[in-house]
Design a protein around this motif. Structure first.
Motif, PDB file in Angstrom:
ATOM      1  N   SER A  48      38.309  -9.659 -28.014  1.00  0.00           N
ATOM      2  CA  SER A  48      38.187  -9.199 -29.398  1.00  0.00           C
ATOM      3  C   SER A  48      38.173 -10.409 -30.340  1.00  0.00           C
ATOM      4  O   SER A  48      38.976 -11.333 -30.195  1.00  0.00           O
ATOM      5  N   LEU A  49      37.255 -10.377 -31.312  1.00  0.00           N
ATOM      6  CA  LEU A  49      37.078 -11.476 -32.260  1.00  0.00           C
ATOM      7  C   LEU A  49      37.502 -11.088 -33.673  1.00  0.00           C
ATOM      8  O   LEU A  49      38.039 -11.922 -34.408  1.00  0.00           O
ATOM      9  N   LEU A  50      37.217  -9.848 -34.064  1.00  0.00           N
ATOM     10  CA  LEU A  50      37.572  -9.327 -35.387  1.00  0.00           C
ATOM     11  C   LEU A  50      38.311  -8.013 -35.213  1.00  0.00           C
ATOM     12  O   LEU A  50      38.001  -7.241 -34.306  1.00  0.00           O
ATOM     13  N   ILE A 106      31.097 -12.119 -21.329  1.00  0.00           N
ATOM     14  CA  ILE A 106      30.033 -12.745 -20.543  1.00  0.00           C
ATOM     15  C   ILE A 106      30.160 -12.217 -19.120  1.00  0.00           C
ATOM     16  O   ILE A 106      31.129 -12.521 -18.417  1.00  0.00           O
ATOM     17  N   ILE A 107      29.192 -11.409 -18.697  1.00  0.00           N
ATOM     18  CA  ILE A 107      29.304 -10.651 -17.462  1.00  0.00           C
ATOM     19  C   ILE A 107      28.349 -11.221 -16.413  1.00  0.00           C
ATOM     20  O   ILE A 107      27.145 -11.333 -16.647  1.00  0.00           O
ATOM     21  N   ASP A 141      37.466 -17.150 -21.049  1.00  0.00           N
ATOM     22  CA  ASP A 141      38.145 -15.882 -21.310  1.00  0.00           C
ATOM     23  C   ASP A 141      37.142 -14.737 -21.371  1.00  0.00           C
ATOM     24  O   ASP A 141      37.409 -13.631 -20.879  1.00  0.00           O
ATOM     25  N   LYS A 142      35.978 -15.005 -21.951  1.00  0.00           N
ATOM     26  CA  LYS A 142      34.954 -13.966 -22.063  1.00  0.00           C
ATOM     27  C   LYS A 142      34.361 -13.606 -20.707  1.00  0.00           C
ATOM     28  O   LYS A 142      33.792 -12.525 -20.544  1.00  0.00           O
ATOM     29  N   GLY A 158      37.068 -18.942 -36.208  1.00  0.00           N
ATOM     30  CA  GLY A 158      37.853 -18.931 -34.990  1.00  0.00           C
ATOM     31  C   GLY A 158      37.048 -19.432 -33.812  1.00  0.00           C
ATOM     32  O   GLY A 158      35.819 -19.330 -33.789  1.00  0.00           O
ATOM     33  N   ARG A 159      37.740 -19.996 -32.851  1.00  0.00           N
ATOM     34  CA  ARG A 159      37.101 -20.512 -31.628  1.00  0.00           C
ATOM     35  C   ARG A 159      37.611 -19.710 -30.442  1.00  0.00           C
ATOM     36  O   ARG A 159      38.821 -19.542 -30.275  1.00  0.00           O
ATOM     37  N   TYR A 160      36.702 -19.230 -29.619  1.00  0.00           N
ATOM     38  CA  TYR A 160      37.049 -18.357 -28.505  1.00  0.00           C
ATOM     39  C   TYR A 160      36.396 -18.879 -27.227  1.00  0.00           C
ATOM     40  O   TYR A 160      35.200 -19.153 -27.197  1.00  0.00           O
TER      41      TYR A 160
END
Length: 286
Positions: free
Chosen positions: A165-167, A204-205, A158-159, A152-154
């Motif tokens: 959520s990835l999984l 990513i903060i 968005d992060k 998957g590509r995220y």
């Protein structure tokens, strides 16, 4: 500052306590016992069994090797990694296209393999730069599953807005039918389905900003949870995070933290307190 989750125990796992090996082509850190490195204090955490932070040089990688009865996934931090496996070889015999015979994942992508009753796979860096990634294994809820592969590509943007959520657990659960296994529908739409009570997320903060992780992500029936938080080594030591407003839970790059005694529905705050944005990985398990 005062902590908000008074019932929760947070124990940092410092980068210096990880196993480390440098093989030239591979520079790897082990948060849990792996290969020749064993520490009885770090064997697993819930269904989380392996968390390796790997750097593989260009034109090198892991040749075909076997696995079974683990859920194995990689999150790419930089560079690119090409995956091939025995399930793809079957497609080759059936006249599959090149895209079905291997898959190259890049920055921000995640690839996922159910090893199940047995799979062989390879991971190779065919690019011109070192690939930096997290390799993670989870213990599935039952053995002997049918091997399969997904990726998957995220989006990083968005992060930067919050945890993505990835999984998430396979919607059919431990007693999923053959049709549900084939459909591979996850509990959380847009994620990859895993055969475990397990959610993975990334955020990513920016410095001075704070995200909250909603424990369990409304994807579990288990009220008692364990959360492992990891801060990868991506900013030359300039990224730092603080968990639950606790001064004794400040993590630097390469550090992780065991968050125990936490409940589904609790909100774990993660604040970026360094000089650079912090890419944070959350592994939420029963």
């Amino acid at each position: 500052m005062s902590k908000t989750l008074h019932h929760v125990k947070i124990t940092p796992h410092r980068s210096s306590a990880r196993g480390h090996s440098n093989h030239g082509w591979l520079d790897t850190y082990h948060s849990f016992s792996f290969a020749d490195w064993y520490n009885p204090n770090f064997t697993h955490f819930g269904s989380l069994r392996v968390l390796n932070e790997d750097r593989v040089k260009a034109n090198s990688g892991f040749p075909m090797h076997p696995h079974r009865d683990f859920e194995i996934f990689s999150y790419i931090l930089s560079g690119a990694l090409t995956h091939s496996d025995s399930t793809m070889s079957k497609k080759q015999a059936e006249g599959g296209t090149q895209s079905e015979l291997s898959c190259t994942v890049q920055r921000g992508d995640i690839q996922f393999t159910t090893a199940g009753r047995g799979v062989t796979h390879s991971e190779f860096n065919r690019g011109n730069e070192t690939v930096h990634f997290l390799q993670i294994w989870a213990i599935p809820w039952r053995r002997g599953l049918t091997p399969r592969y997904h990726w998957g590509r995220y989006n990083d943007e968005d992060k930067r807005k919050g945890f993505v959520s990835l999984l998430s657990p396979l919607k059919g659960g431990v007693d999923a039918s053959e049709a549900e296994e084939k459909a591979a529908e996850p509990t959380i739409p847009g994620t990859i389905a895993i055969h475990a009570d397990f959610v993975m997320a990334a955020g990513i903060i920016q410095p001075g900003s704070k995200f909250e992780w909603a424990v369990g992500a409304k994807a579990t029936e288990s009220g008692k949870r364990k959360v492992y938080v990891h801060l990868p080594m991506t900013k030359g030591g300039k990224a730092k995070i603080r968990l639950d407003n606790r001064e004794d839970a400040v993590l630097g790059e390469g550090d992780g933290a065991f968050v125990d005694g936490i409940n589904a529905g609790d909100r774990l705050s993660v604040e970026s307190v360094g000089e650079a944005e912090a890419e944070v990985i959350v592994l939420d398990t029963a």
